[in-house]
Write an enzyme that holds these catalytic residues in place. Structure first.
Site, mmCIF file in Angstrom:
data_model
loop_
_atom_site.group_PDB
_atom_site.id
_atom_site.type_symbol
_atom_site.label_atom_id
_atom_site.label_comp_id
_atom_site.label_asym_id
_atom_site.label_seq_id
_atom_site.Cartn_x
_atom_site.Cartn_y
_atom_site.Cartn_z
ATOM 1 N N SER A 29 19.870 15.314 44.656
ATOM 2 C CA SER A 29 20.579 14.082 44.334
ATOM 3 C C SER A 29 19.605 12.924 44.484
ATOM 4 C CB SER A 29 21.759 13.882 45.295
ATOM 5 O OG SER A 29 22.686 14.926 45.189
ATOM 6 N N ALA A 31 26.891 10.694 43.863
ATOM 7 C CA ALA A 31 28.281 10.313 43.625
ATOM 8 C C ALA A 31 28.828 9.534 44.816
ATOM 9 C CB ALA A 31 29.124 11.556 43.365
ATOM 10 N N HIS A 39 30.335 17.769 38.356
ATOM 11 C CA HIS A 39 30.212 19.011 37.600
ATOM 12 C C HIS A 39 31.353 19.139 36.586
ATOM 13 C CE1 HIS A 39 26.885 19.780 40.169
ATOM 14 N NE2 HIS A 39 27.579 20.209 41.207
#
Length: 278
Positions: free
Chosen positions: A59, A112, A149
């Site tokens: 990430s 996120a 996802h």
């Protein structure tokens, strides 16, 4: 004897698509041998903190803590250009309603989660595996949940509604794509080997884009129930020309993401950015 390079990535359709050609031999690796390691993204983030793998998907939130040991490859990024992680709930709600409320997030170091904290700093993040988020929302254990996802395409099947698309919000506000994931390479490989690895992995992405049907056949085995149409759409969202090269907008988005997060006290500092090319 070939040099073994561990290539760690998520068992997801987009990652499988971009790495298919190198692991299947369609792209000659030269004197390198790539060994796949599959794990969910938050596990890979934590392993990267240990320097476990030579090349790993991470990430971009996590990369803020990795830049001493790793550099970013110029290819392999997942950027949300007007779309991205979705905040979902059982009913429509406003941003203000989430202040102080529990929101399920897919891992402490996921991009996120960082985007959510920039969007609504007052949320109480409840970290859990990404595939547990929707169930937690449906059971009422949290007020809302942040899905990544393939859940971005299937949440309505589960009776959930969209509260916010964080990629849509970010791009609308900044004019840049939301930085989500990238491929990181360990600096101790040295500049010459880093460049060689970068070249092979970029060639793998290019091959997949040019042989989309075959690469998609492979990727769909990692699609967790996506049909071909949805699988193709999902792969197209996160493997495209920006995956070959962040580009000026992409690099500007990454810099802005880190600057805003640093100014908000969400990361200690903006990391060193070296985009390694083949």
């Amino acid at each position: 004897m070939p040099r073994t390079v561990h290539l760690a990535h998520s068992p997801d359709a987009d990652d499988a698509f971009m790495h298919y050609a190198v692991v299947s031999g369609w792209v000659p690796p030269g004197d390198l041998r790539f060994e796949e390691v599959l794990a969910d993204i938050e596990t890979l983030n934590q392993k990267a903190l240990e320097g476990a793998y030579e090349v790993t998907a991470v990430s971009l939130h996590a990369f803020a803590y990795l830049d001493d040991a790793y550099a970013l490859l110029n290819s392999g990024a997942s950027l949300g250009d007007g779309y991205g992680p979705l905040l979902v709930a059982r009913r429509p709600m406003r941003r203000e309603e989430l202040a102080g409320k529990p929101v399920a997030t897919p891992g402490k170091l996921t991009s996120a989660r960082l985007a959510l904290q920039l969007w609504q700093p007052g949320t109480a993040c409840v970290d859990m595996p990404f595939d547990a988020v929707s169930d937690a929302v449906r059971r009422g254990e949290v007020m809302a949940g942040l899905i990544i996802h393939e859940g971005q395409l299937t949440y309505t099947d589960e009776g959930l509604v969209k509260v916010a698309d964080l990629g849509e919000w970010w791009t609308g506000e900044t004019g840049t794509p939301l930085p989500l994931g990238g491929n990181a390479i360990r600096r101790d490989l040295g500049p010459e080997l880093m460049r060689r690895v970068a070249g092979v992995l970029e060639a793998s992405i290019r091959w997949a884009l040019e042989h989309r049907g075959e690469a998609l056949d492979h990727a769909l085995s990692f699609g967790r129930g996506l049909d071909r149409a949805r699988g193709d759409r999902f792969v197209g969202m996160y493997v495209n020309e920006a995956t070959l090269d962040y580009g000026e907008r992409g690099r500007r988005g990454v810099e802005l993401f880190y600057r805003r997060a640093s100014e908000a006290g969400l990361i200690p500092r903006a990391p060193r950015l070296d985009f390694v090319r083949g």
